[in-house]
Enzyme design. Structure first.
Site, mmCIF file in Angstrom:
data_model
loop_
_atom_site.group_PDB
_atom_site.id
_atom_site.type_symbol
_atom_site.label_atom_id
_atom_site.label_comp_id
_atom_site.label_asym_id
_atom_site.label_seq_id
_atom_site.Cartn_x
_atom_site.Cartn_y
_atom_site.Cartn_z
ATOM 1 N N TYR A 286 -22.962 42.294 -41.712
ATOM 2 C CA TYR A 286 -23.679 41.392 -40.818
ATOM 3 C C TYR A 286 -23.232 41.623 -39.378
ATOM 4 O O TYR A 286 -22.053 41.494 -39.046
ATOM 5 C CB TYR A 286 -23.413 39.954 -41.223
ATOM 6 C CG TYR A 286 -24.409 38.980 -40.655
ATOM 7 C CD1 TYR A 286 -25.553 38.647 -41.368
ATOM 8 C CD2 TYR A 286 -24.211 38.394 -39.416
ATOM 9 C CE1 TYR A 286 -26.478 37.751 -40.861
ATOM 10 C CE2 TYR A 286 -25.131 37.496 -38.901
ATOM 11 C CZ TYR A 286 -26.263 37.181 -39.618
ATOM 12 O OH TYR A 286 -27.179 36.298 -39.103
ATOM 13 N N TYR A 336 -33.548 41.547 -36.532
ATOM 14 C CA TYR A 336 -32.672 40.459 -36.972
ATOM 15 C C TYR A 336 -33.450 39.555 -37.913
ATOM 16 O O TYR A 336 -34.223 38.710 -37.487
ATOM 17 C CB TYR A 336 -32.179 39.676 -35.759
ATOM 18 C CG TYR A 336 -31.143 38.619 -36.084
ATOM 19 C CD1 TYR A 336 -29.987 38.949 -36.772
ATOM 20 C CD2 TYR A 336 -31.322 37.296 -35.684
ATOM 21 C CE1 TYR A 336 -29.024 37.994 -37.054
ATOM 22 C CE2 TYR A 336 -30.364 36.332 -35.956
ATOM 23 C CZ TYR A 336 -29.218 36.681 -36.647
ATOM 24 O OH TYR A 336 -28.269 35.738 -36.928
#
Length: 387
Positions: A286, A336
């Protein structure tokens, strides 16, 4: 201890909408399109689905609304997990539990959001989120994610000796991966001069240390491993899943701010999956901000403590390196979608379908959610190619 979940569920399909700055449609429509695309990849239809799981922070639509919009009148599993990227991997873990225990036969997990055109995270044109910790943040100006994560980044840099150039190598490496990815939003070549010339957002974070704002939907289909083997696409087995704690600005529970909650979660994850960090072939970490990549390399035991800057600078996270990281370009360059696009990329890699960015002989992937800052929670997955 052996996990009863290990290898009992698999991802049978993945789907995407285009990534953009203005989708022109609702988050519901993005969810529906991504789900239908994932079911087509698996060779299934809406009639096969009896479970719906998503995550969000008040920026999308509930699972029940999606189920009803698809015409599923009696869903067996409906789950809305509160949490942004922290809980991205948890959605897939919950789906694996549902099919492994017989609560459902086919579960779709998705994340859909108009994060650029509609709901800009940390935007000042609306009230603060109704989360308890914001009453402690807003008076100090900690509203937008870069402001919040800058503190974690600075703590890590102070502890490890990492420099701005080390953060730059993360962004530059992932941009090279994105150049091989037809879905990626950012494919313009990036070098250190351009990185260093980017404006400050919140020190030590420059513009290119920050993830993109993206309108998109991503979905995956989870079913039992045995059933997945009879479907259209090569299955990817869910070897293990774990959730865990982390830092929040009001808890004060952690003494070392430069170490994330992933350090606690990782041993449990590896035990559940029956592997060690040395078994990981690719890592989809992440990357809302560049320091998180360095921190997770260490917290998941992939490199020695404070060894991540040297590892990345030496090119070991490139496609030809010892441990390719964020092979799609990640949140910094692909788009994203709050972590679920990392899961989709791992599936593509483990199937051997990644084209020019394919990592040879990739068999085991680590996929992580946000490692626990701000939210105080995290999640991660181990995925495996079916052999």
């Amino acid at each position: 201890m052996t996990s009863n979940l290990r290898d009992r569920a698999a991802i049978a399909g993945v789907g995407w909408t285009p990534y953009s700055k203005n989708s022109g449609v609702s988050t519901l429509e993005l969810a529906l399109r991504a789900i239908v695309d994932s079911l087509d990849d698996a060779g299934l239809t809406i009639r096969d689905v009896d479970g719906f799981i998503t995550h969000g922070v008040g920026d999308s639509v509930p699972a029940a609304a999606v189920a009803h919009s698809l015409g599923v009148d009696d869903p067996h599993v409906l789950l809305d997990i509160t949490g942004g990227g922290s809980m991205s991997a948890a959605t897939v873990g919950a789906a694996a539990m549902a099919v492994a225990t017989g609560q459902a036969t086919t579960v779709v997990c998705w994340r859909a959001l108009n994060a650029r055109s509609e709901f800009r995270m940390g935007g000042t044109d609306r009230g603060a989120p109704t989360l308890v910790e914001f009453q402690y943040q807003v008076p100090h100006g900690l509203i937008a994610p870069p402001q919040q994560f800058a503190m974690a980044g600075r703590a890590y840099m102070a502890a490890s000796g990492a420099t701005s150039e080390d953060l730059g190598h993360v962004a530059i490496t992932q941009r090279r991966h994105a150049q091989l990815n037809p879905r990626a939003m950012m494919t313009k070549p990036l070098d250190m001069d351009a990185y260093m010339a980017a404006p400050w957002i919140s020190e030590p974070l420059r513009l290119l240390d920050c993830c993109l704002e993206t309108d998109a939907g991503v979905a995956v289909v989870v079913t039992t491993t045995e059933r997945a083997r009879d479907l259209r696409s090569t299955p990817v087995v869910i070897g293990g899943a774990a959730t865990g704690g982390g830092h929040s600005f009001f808890s004060g529970r952690r003494k070392e701010y430069s170490v994330s909650g992933a350090a606690d979660l990782a041993p449990r994850l590896y035990t559940n999956a029956g592997i060690s960090p040395a078994d990981v072939d690719i890592a989809e970490l992440y990357d809302a901000f560049t320091p998180l990549v360095l921190m997770q390399l260490e917290d998941y035991g992939l490199v020695p403590r404070h060894g991540a800057p040297e590892f990345v600078t030496a090119g070991e996270t490139a496609l030809t390196g010892a441990l390719p990281v964020n092979t799609h370009g990640g949140h910094l360059s692909e788009g994203y979608v709050h972590g679920l696009n990392h899961v989709a990329e791992a599936v593509v890699q483990l199937r051997g379908d990644a084209g020019p960015r394919q990592v040879p002989n990739a068999k085991v992937a680590l996929c992580t959610g946000q490692p626990g800052y701000v939210s105080g929670v995290s999640s991660a997955l181990v995925l495996k190619g079916d052999s």
